[in-house]
Design a protein around this motif. Sequence first.
Motif, PDB file in Angstrom:
ATOM      1  N   HIS A 142      84.236  30.079  -5.000  1.00 42.79           N
ATOM      2  CA  HIS A 142      82.859  29.898  -5.455  1.00 42.79           C
ATOM      3  C   HIS A 142      81.933  30.935  -4.823  1.00 42.79           C
ATOM      4  CE1 HIS A 142      83.819  27.326  -2.021  1.00 42.79           C
ATOM      5  NE2 HIS A 142      82.592  27.548  -1.588  1.00 42.79           N
ATOM      6  N   ARG A 163      82.487  29.707  -8.999  1.00 47.37           N
ATOM      7  CA  ARG A 163      81.028  29.753  -8.902  1.00 47.37           C
ATOM      8  C   ARG A 163      80.352  29.001 -10.044  1.00 47.37           C
ATOM      9  NH1 ARG A 163      78.037  33.440  -6.242  1.00 47.37           N
ATOM     10  NH2 ARG A 163      79.849  34.809  -6.057  1.00 47.37           N
ATOM     11  N   ASP A 164      80.847  29.183 -11.277  1.00 51.63           N
ATOM     12  CA  ASP A 164      80.228  28.566 -12.448  1.00 51.63           C
ATOM     13  C   ASP A 164      81.200  28.635 -13.613  1.00 51.63           C
ATOM     14  OD1 ASP A 164      80.106  31.250 -13.375  1.00 51.63           O
ATOM     15  OD2 ASP A 164      78.086  31.492 -12.585  1.00 51.63           O
ATOM     16  N   GLU A 182      81.176  30.483 -16.319  1.00 49.84           N
ATOM     17  CA  GLU A 182      81.520  31.832 -16.776  1.00 49.84           C
ATOM     18  C   GLU A 182      82.600  32.462 -15.903  1.00 49.84           C
ATOM     19  OE1 GLU A 182      77.918  34.029 -16.845  1.00 49.84           O
ATOM     20  OE2 GLU A 182      77.066  32.938 -18.548  1.00 49.84           O
ATOM     21  N   GLU A 232      86.355  19.992 -14.855  1.00 51.31           N
ATOM     22  CA  GLU A 232      84.897  19.922 -14.799  1.00 51.31           C
ATOM     23  C   GLU A 232      84.432  18.566 -14.277  1.00 51.31           C
ATOM     24  OE1 GLU A 232      83.281  21.784 -18.654  1.00 51.31           O
ATOM     25  OE2 GLU A 232      85.412  21.426 -19.075  1.00 51.31           O
ATOM     26  N   ASP A 263      81.249  23.503 -17.813  1.00 46.52           N
ATOM     27  CA  ASP A 263      80.208  23.041 -16.905  1.00 46.52           C
ATOM     28  C   ASP A 263      80.171  23.909 -15.644  1.00 46.52           C
ATOM     29  OD1 ASP A 263      78.475  20.319 -16.531  1.00 46.52           O
ATOM     30  OD2 ASP A 263      79.157  21.094 -14.582  1.00 46.52           O
ATOM     31  N   PRO A 264      78.989  24.163 -15.073  1.00 46.58           N
ATOM     32  CA  PRO A 264      78.916  24.957 -13.838  1.00 46.58           C
ATOM     33  C   PRO A 264      79.664  24.335 -12.665  1.00 46.58           C
ATOM     34  CG  PRO A 264      76.754  24.792 -14.882  1.00 46.58           C
ATOM     35  CD  PRO A 264      77.648  23.845 -15.609  1.00 46.58           C
TER      36      PRO A 264
END
Length: 414
Positions: free
Chosen positions: A143, A165-166, A168, A191, A214-215
């Motif tokens: 992350h 991290r997210d 993407e 997620e 989801d982030p």
Amino acid sequence: ASDSAAASWLASVVPPRMRVVMAEWLSIVGIGEDGAAGLPKASRAALDAAEVVFGGPRHLAMIDHPDGRAWPVPFSIAPVLALRGRRVAVLASGDPFWHGAGGALAAALPADEWRAFPAPSVFSLAAARLGWRLEEVTCLGLHAAPVQRLRPHLAPGARLIVTLRDGEAVARMAAWLVAEGFGATRLTVLERLGGPAERLRAAQAEGFALDKIDPLVAASLEVDGAGRVVPCTAGVPDGFFDHDGQISKRPVRALALSALAPRRGELLWDIGAGSGSIGIEWLLAHPRNRAIGIEADPARAARAQANAARLGVDRLEVRQGRALDHLDGLPDPQAVFVGGGCDAALIDALWDRLAPGTRLVVHAVTLETEALLTSRHGERGGSLLRIELAEAAPLGRKRGWKVAYPIVQWSVVR
């Protein structure tokens, strides 16, 4: 640095006697995606008793407390330490000691001043959903780290769980796996584990097309593909390193690493780093090892840093310049390798600078440097080894031995 400064400040302003008798005042509480409802009684009691609760905005929104305070940005434990002696609680995701605030807080405080109330970590939750034995899985926190940290762990059949991290970052990781030759890797996107919005989806790295991730995400990897696997032993093939010819060849590097004898958590100085191959293999030997490379040529220094990043050991620190200009400002090493540019001034400066017990390994190719090492071996002992290698190569329509320049290795304990 801010956390270290905060701990030093605390030690300077609190009298030693008070530090000894201070009662337990800090609760480090792990919380999952199921929020306050999923907390055990002991965790809820610790939050109820706290005058102040620190946490991220997402965690603070899960509880009802009159004095909830968000962590500062950039992150620092200083605001918590400033309330030392009051009833304080800290909220962290899952297990506070898996890439969480728990480690920083515990390092700054005596053990009798805090208590931890962990919840299942994201790694435990992921293993439970997948049915994997956690002790057989590599767990990495990506992350806040580059995806290249995966590189030493990529081998067909390997299982990994990583935080990201997210949303993407999952697609970027999939594209990177394809570029490294491991496009057949099966990814499971995990997620919001542990909460009502939990979702698991699987896809292959090659052709990865999952969207609306989801982030709050982790991923599992079942590695597959025809990519090159980084060996677990010393002597990584030369093709893994970008170089301009200034590189210790694989067999010689293996002998150098054998003499350097890397051990857990040790620091190496790699003087005349060239491509960085010695320092990189030192770092590959253990994830807690550290290495500082010194290289006079700026292009080679940059190349060494790039090689380290590509092979997942970006913690290699490269200092550009002459070794003699850097020695006094470096932390004490447990081992030193000199692979290029060695002369009497450098050898003698190292001998004066290094602490007793430091392992020193020096390679020589020229007759002049060989004579120097022979002399120092006679004066200071150690082991003197002459390495002569020959490799089969075409010779007309047949084959013959192509002999490399002999190398003399002096290894000694200061």
